[in-house]
Design an enzyme around this catalytic site. Structure first.
Site, PDB file in Angstrom:
ATOM      1  N   ASP A  73       0.842  -1.196   0.000  1.00 34.83           N
ATOM      2  CA  ASP A  73       0.000   0.000   0.000  1.00 34.83           C
ATOM      3  C   ASP A  73       0.878   1.247   0.000  1.00 34.83           C
ATOM      4  O   ASP A  73       2.049   1.191  -0.371  1.00 34.83           O
ATOM      5  CB  ASP A  73      -0.907  -0.026   1.241  1.00 34.83           C
ATOM      6  CG  ASP A  73      -2.286   0.553   0.960  1.00 34.83           C
ATOM      7  OD1 ASP A  73      -2.365   1.784   0.740  1.00 34.83           O
ATOM      8  OD2 ASP A  73      -3.276  -0.199   0.960  1.00 34.83           O
ATOM      9  N   HIS A 109      -3.940   5.988   3.758  1.00 35.28           N
ATOM     10  CA  HIS A 109      -4.604   4.852   3.112  1.00 35.28           C
ATOM     11  C   HIS A 109      -4.063   3.534   3.628  1.00 35.28           C
ATOM     12  O   HIS A 109      -4.816   2.634   4.020  1.00 35.28           O
ATOM     13  CB  HIS A 109      -4.413   4.963   1.600  1.00 35.28           C
ATOM     14  CG  HIS A 109      -5.217   4.005   0.786  1.00 35.28           C
ATOM     15  ND1 HIS A 109      -4.754   2.752   0.437  1.00 35.28           N
ATOM     16  CD2 HIS A 109      -6.448   4.102   0.244  1.00 35.28           C
ATOM     17  CE1 HIS A 109      -5.661   2.128  -0.306  1.00 35.28           C
ATOM     18  NE2 HIS A 109      -6.711   2.924  -0.424  1.00 35.28           N
ATOM     19  N   SER A 325     -11.021  -0.486  -1.769  1.00 33.64           N
ATOM     20  CA  SER A 325      -9.814  -0.567  -0.935  1.00 33.64           C
ATOM     21  C   SER A 325     -10.152  -0.954   0.494  1.00 33.64           C
ATOM     22  O   SER A 325      -9.330  -1.532   1.200  1.00 33.64           O
ATOM     23  CB  SER A 325      -9.091   0.781  -0.910  1.00 33.64           C
ATOM     24  OG  SER A 325      -8.425   1.028  -2.114  1.00 33.64           O
TER      25      SER A 325
END
Length: 384
Positions: A73, A109, A325
């Site tokens: 990621d 994220h 996601s």
């Protein structure tokens, strides 16, 4: 050179696009969510765990112990109180950058995804789907989400070398099969071959690979001009997104509405998992909702709640977000529970078979374009 199939230009893409995911910051000054009796005091905001029966799987004795999950990621908050107990390693393949999250805003994220998978059950904050699994954090993208194809390939190979049981990739790019406007056709095809060879290698080494299906609302049954990578290549389990609409107003509402942003297609989705709702919820649940003194626009509570970047050392950060996601790590957590039940070692085909046998069949009976084989179910996955 013997063993080299081809040499093509590296491919830079927006693997994670912030404009296609909704983020809302959590402000702890409003108080805590309603109590379920769990001592992780923000656990009650995690409706996704309820949707997949994760707490019931924990109560049955399965929590992901002995399993290593590699999260490929953006950067990560390595000091977050909910993640630190389970982090066993962190590395970056982004040139000139370490594995830590580097931006000045609080949404990370990679941190959000890692928390959904394996935030520790530590009497604080939230809980991951597999709270006793260990996290190998692998930065393959800068925090803005745009990066090179080769960094992703290196990250997968590294996870294999570190003997990860599961790889989660909450990222993806849509690659035209015939290049851009017909140009660079050979390059596009060779890049597809490259990612396919790497994922096949990981699969053969015993790694279960899970990836987000993508947020472009592409109907793979009708549009086959491109391929979403890595979710669209062989031996990668592709996850679409589900969510409630108006959960804060009605906690008994359906948690499995297919989202209006997720890619779909019979050959493009293996399973569905909680990813959070954005536009449907905004249009259908206006006004403010207050959950235990926490006032927000009602749609906010339909997003997925997880860890954020801890910019203030005295305050652990959390965020709501929505996208495939967020769905992928729910499924990765279920895979970790399955592997943990079986002693920490399983062939990927066995893991997928267990997920398939235990998924809740939503939509049309059997495999369908939206939910694939069904929405993952943690309890059934470990008790079937």
């Amino acid at each position: 050179i013997k063993g080299v199939r081809s040499v093509v230009r590296d491919f830079e893409a927006q693997w994670y696009d912030p404009s296609k995911e909704q983020h809302v910051e959590f402000d702890p000054s409003f108080g805590n969510p309603p109590s379920s009796g769990d001592d992780d005091f923000r656990f009650d905001l995690q409706w996704g765990h309820d949707a997949i029966d994760a707490p019931e799987a924990w109560n049955a004795g399965y929590r992901g112990s002995g399993v290593k999950v590699a999260v490929l990621d953006t950067g990560f908050d390595l000091d977050h109180v909910d993640l630190a107990p389970n982090i066993i390693g962190a590395v970056s393949f982004v040139p000139g950058q370490g594995p830590s999250y580097a931006f000045s805003n609080a949404f990370s994220h990679g941190t959000h995804v890692a928390g959904t998978i394996a935030a520790a059950d530590n009497a604080f904050g939230i809980i991951g789907v597999a709270p006793e699994a260990k996290l190998l954090l692998v930065k393959v993208l800068p925090d803005a989400g745009s990066g090179d194809f080769s960094w992703l390939l290196q990250g997968i190979l590294y996870a294999v070398s570190e003997e990860a049981d599961v790889i989660n990739m909450s990222l993806g790019a849509y690659l035209p099969r015939n290049g851009e406007n017909g140009a660079y056709t050979k390059e596009a095809q060779e890049l597809i071959v490259a990612i396919t060879r790497v994922t096949n290698y990981a699969y053969q080494k015993g790694v279960t690979i899970i990836a987000a299906a993508g947020n472009d609302r592409i109907d793979g049954n009708k549009d086959q001009s491109g391929i979403h990578i890595p979710s669209g290549v062989p031996n990668v389990i592709s996850i679409s997104a589900t969510a409630p609409v108006g959960w804060a107003s009605d906690p008994t509402t359906n948690l499995d509405v297919f989202t209006d942003y997720s890619n779909y297609g019979t050959g493009d989705v293996a399973f569905a998992a909680p990813g959070g709702n954005v536009w449907q919820s905004v249009s259908n649940s206006g006004g403010l909702c207050t959950v235990a003194g926490l006032p927000r626009p009602c749609y906010v509570f339909d997003l997925v709640f997880s860890t954020g970047s801890n910019l203030n050392p005295a305050l652990a950060s959390y965020y709501w977000s929505a996208g495939t996601s967020m769905a992928s790590p729910h499924a990765a957590g279920v895979a970790a529970l399955i592997i943990g039940k079986n002693g920490g070692s399983m062939a990927p085909s066995q893991v997928e078979a267990a997920m398939r046998a235990s998924a809740d069949d939503l939509g049309k009976p059997g495999k369908d374009p939206y939910f694939g084989h069904g929405r993952v179910n943690a309890l059934r996955a470990v008790t079937n």
